[in-house]
Motif scaffolding. Structure first.
Motif, PDB file in Angstrom:
ATOM      1  N   LYS A 194       0.844  -1.191  -0.005  1.00 46.50           N
ATOM      2  CA  LYS A 194       0.140   0.069   0.023  1.00 46.50           C
ATOM      3  C   LYS A 194       0.983   1.187  -0.031  1.00 46.50           C
ATOM      4  O   LYS A 194       2.040   1.172   0.131  1.00 46.50           O
ATOM      5  CB  LYS A 194      -0.911   0.058   1.192  1.00 46.50           C
ATOM      6  N   ILE A 195       0.294   2.316  -0.353  1.00 38.11           N
ATOM      7  CA  ILE A 195       0.960   3.628  -0.462  1.00 38.11           C
ATOM      8  C   ILE A 195       1.037   3.909   0.748  1.00 38.11           C
ATOM      9  O   ILE A 195      -0.298   3.953   1.517  1.00 38.11           O
ATOM     10  CB  ILE A 195       0.496   4.677  -1.551  1.00 38.11           C
ATOM     11  N   ASP A 200      -3.721   3.786  -0.152  1.00 35.93           N
ATOM     12  CA  ASP A 200      -4.196   2.941  -1.236  1.00 35.93           C
ATOM     13  C   ASP A 200      -3.408   1.538  -1.566  1.00 35.93           C
ATOM     14  O   ASP A 200      -2.298   1.410  -1.552  1.00 35.93           O
ATOM     15  CB  ASP A 200      -4.170   3.940  -2.670  1.00 35.93           C
ATOM     16  N   PRO A 201      -4.288   0.625  -1.495  1.00 39.34           N
ATOM     17  CA  PRO A 201      -3.758  -0.877  -1.802  1.00 39.34           C
ATOM     18  C   PRO A 201      -3.439  -1.246  -3.110  1.00 39.34           C
ATOM     19  O   PRO A 201      -3.834  -0.536  -4.211  1.00 39.34           O
ATOM     20  CB  PRO A 201      -4.628  -1.824  -1.567  1.00 39.34           C
ATOM     21  N   LEU A 225       5.766  11.130  -6.897  1.00 44.92           N
ATOM     22  CA  LEU A 225       7.354  10.820  -6.788  1.00 44.92           C
ATOM     23  C   LEU A 225       7.621  10.875  -5.373  1.00 44.92           C
ATOM     24  O   LEU A 225       7.092  11.844  -4.509  1.00 44.92           O
ATOM     25  CB  LEU A 225       8.002  11.556  -7.592  1.00 44.92           C
ATOM     26  N   GLY A 226       8.325  10.055  -4.482  1.00 44.61           N
ATOM     27  CA  GLY A 226       8.758  10.129  -3.325  1.00 44.61           C
ATOM     28  C   GLY A 226       7.748   9.391  -2.155  1.00 44.61           C
ATOM     29  O   GLY A 226       8.274   9.194  -1.131  1.00 44.61           O
ATOM     30  N   ASP A 227       6.630   8.973  -2.843  1.00 40.62           N
ATOM     31  CA  ASP A 227       5.851   8.220  -1.996  1.00 40.62           C
ATOM     32  C   ASP A 227       6.404   6.958  -1.222  1.00 40.62           C
ATOM     33  O   ASP A 227       6.915   6.272  -2.222  1.00 40.62           O
ATOM     34  CB  ASP A 227       4.471   7.841  -2.631  1.00 40.62           C
ATOM     35  N   ARG A 228       6.374   6.477  -0.075  1.00 39.66           N
ATOM     36  CA  ARG A 228       6.826   5.291   0.481  1.00 39.66           C
ATOM     37  C   ARG A 228       5.808   4.357   0.281  1.00 39.66           C
ATOM     38  O   ARG A 228       4.712   4.436   0.241  1.00 39.66           O
ATOM     39  CB  ARG A 228       7.075   5.469   2.018  1.00 39.66           C
ATOM     40  N   ILE A 229       6.264   3.026  -0.120  1.00 37.54           N
ATOM     41  CA  ILE A 229       5.634   1.979  -0.402  1.00 37.54           C
ATOM     42  C   ILE A 229       5.934   0.856   0.929  1.00 37.54           C
ATOM     43  O   ILE A 229       7.194   0.725   1.335  1.00 37.54           O
ATOM     44  CB  ILE A 229       5.971   0.947  -1.634  1.00 37.54           C
ATOM     45  N   VAL A 244       9.298  -1.175   1.738  1.00 35.39           N
ATOM     46  CA  VAL A 244       9.272  -1.785   0.651  1.00 35.39           C
ATOM     47  C   VAL A 244      10.547  -0.896  -0.329  1.00 35.39           C
ATOM     48  O   VAL A 244      11.442  -1.304  -0.697  1.00 35.39           O
ATOM     49  CB  VAL A 244       8.314  -2.371   0.104  1.00 35.39           C
ATOM     50  N   GLY A 245       9.691   0.282  -0.413  1.00 34.76           N
ATOM     51  CA  GLY A 245      10.631   1.208  -1.208  1.00 34.76           C
ATOM     52  C   GLY A 245      10.107   2.479  -1.655  1.00 34.76           C
ATOM     53  O   GLY A 245       8.998   2.962  -0.699  1.00 34.76           O
TER      54      GLY A 245
END
Lengths: 303, 170
Positions: A194-195, A200-201, A225-229, A244-245
């Motif tokens: 998810k973000i 959001d999944p 851009l730059g959102d963590r996952i 995750v990234g």
């Protein structure tokens, strides 16, 4: 006499050639059959693979020792080169983290107070095993690593593998003293994520490059851009909240993620014994825990 | 007829085993990667380089049964579908052997060019097999990078194997 030998040779040579062709054809057909059996996940083939790797693990480990020393040396030279720049960066980061520490302490106190108000039961601590990476197959078509922990350490299929930076992958093959970990960048890796900002999944799909892609996000999702996952925990294989990234490219609806893990420094990993049972196992594997069937893909959907 | 002493026979046997032993060692290298920045994800196909070279210069010292075993072990260790490397090595050996008489008399650059062409065919075939196994065309980029690294690295490997052949085997 000489004539007889000559005629014998003229007969023997085509026979030898025929035998060589036949032998080559036999080996080629055998390998083609092996490819098909490997794709079909025939239990015997997979079991043989596990047995061979179990036998070879000490040799692989021995071979990797000098290479690890060489890797450490290369790393130290690199670190020395960037020492001054790294020091300045760390001073700034330390200041930033100190400010964050104040915020976290406040939030922790608030969190504890709210939990006591709502009678919230926190999840159990996850057990983990640490292992050394002994094999890093830098193949073109597969992205996996071999680690020095296996069935004897209580590892099971689907266990999440993390490093200090974030999620590395999942266990797909368990031997007695080793395990194979499918990296999140592999073509067969599918991880529910998810973000972090929007919750959001979606699904993180490996593509054998260093930047796996996010798919199946909701239509209304506003990824930047730059959102963590992070892992979503859906499907019950990986626990939720594992880093995750970060989203590094959005191009024509294709979202590429750069994993937090530094693949070049991956030397030790932790295997989380999450205890979930998201992957279906065969009955035989239940009888013989070391003979666990390898899943076709690291899918994390619920049964 | 001159009788060979035990030590001499052993020495000959060792020297004749060197090509296949080198192929096995290079296959083992494919599982232990040296973490040079930007290099870890894709390593050159050392095994193919050695198989090509020995097929051209010492085809008798490289039995295909041992190539089969080496390829199989490489597949097992690397986690490839079993048989993928075996097929590549066998076909590489076969294609090279069919041109061996021509290649052995040619200069260094011509041999490199021949390797470039044969390796291209083998790489395309491996990529097609993997795509077929996944029921989709998989991203060719890593295969292309590996092909380029292998082809550009081949002259260095060839030089090394040349010295081994001249000073150790012969």
């Amino acid at each position: 006499m000489a004539k007889r030998a000559e005629s014998f040779n003229s007969l023997a040579e085509p026979m030898r050639s025929l035998r060589r062709h036949f032998f080559f054809a036999t080996l080629l057909i055998s390998s083609s059959i092996l490819i098909i059996l490997s794709k079909l996940d025939v239990f015997l083939v997979e079991h043989a693979r596990i047995l061979v790797i179990d036998a070879l693990t000490p040799a692989i480990e021995l071979t990797t020792r000098p290479i690890s020393l060489l890797n450490k040396l290369i790393q130290q030279i690199r670190d020395l080169h960037y020492l001054q720049a790294e020091n300045s960066r760390l001073i700034l980061e330390n200041k930033r983290l100190y400010r964050w520490q104040q915020v976290v302490q406040l939030l922790e106190a608030e969190n504890l107070a709210l939990r006591s108000l709502t009678n919230f039961t926190p999840p159990k601590d996850i057990e983990f095993v640490s292992a050394r990476v002994i094999g890093d197959s830098s193949g073109v078509f597969v992205r996996n690593i071999l680690i020095t922990a296996g069935n004897k350490d209580g590892l099971t299929l689907g266990n999440a593998v993390v490093s200090g930076d974030g999620l590395v992958g999942g266990v797909i093959e368990v031997g007695e003293a080793y395990s194979r970990v499918l990296l999140i960048t592999d073509l067969n890796s599918y991880i529910p994520i998810k973000i972090d900002r929007t919750r959001d999944p979606g699904l993180l799909i490996g593509n054998n490059t260093r930047a796996p892609r996010v798919v199946y996000l909701p239509l209304y999702s506003q990824v930047v851009l730059g959102d963590r996952i992070i892992t979503s925990g859906q499907g019950g294989v990986f626990p939720s909240g594992l880093a995750v990234g970060v989203v590094t490219m959005i191009n024509d609806g294709l979202i590429s993620v750069t994993p937090f893990v530094d693949w070049e420094r991956l030397e030790y990993v932790s295997v989380l014994k999450t205890g979930y049972d998201g992957i279906v196992r065969s009955n035989i594997a239940k009888l013989l825990p070391s003979m666990i069937k390898r899943p076709k893909t690291l899918t994390c959907f619920a049964k | 007829m001159m009788r060979l002493t035990l030590a001499k026979s052993f020495s000959i046997w060792i020297r004749r085993s060197i090509p296949i032993a080198l192929v096995a060692m290079l296959a083992a290298l494919s599982v232990v990667s040296i973490k040079i920045p930007g290099y870890a994800s894709i390593a050159a196909d050392y095994t193919s380089m050695a198989v090509f070279y020995w097929t051209v210069f010492c085809p008798d010292l490289q039995p295909i049964s041992l190539l089969f075993i080496i390829g199989l072990l490489q597949d097992i260790i690397c986690g490839n579908p079993l048989g993928l490397t075996v097929v590549s090595l066998l076909l590489l050996h076969r294609l090279t052997l069919s041109q061996q008489q021509l290649l052995i008399k040619k200069p260094f650059l011509f041999i490199c060019f021949a390797f470039m062409l044969i390796q291209l065919l083998i790489s395309i075939l491996s990529w097609l097999i993997m795509s077929l196994l996944h029921f989709c065309l998989i991203l060719p980029d890593p295969a292309v990078y590996r092909y380029l690294i292998t082809v550009f690295g081949f002259p260095i490997m060839m030089r090394f194997l040349f010295y081994v052949r001249c000073y150790v085997i012969e």
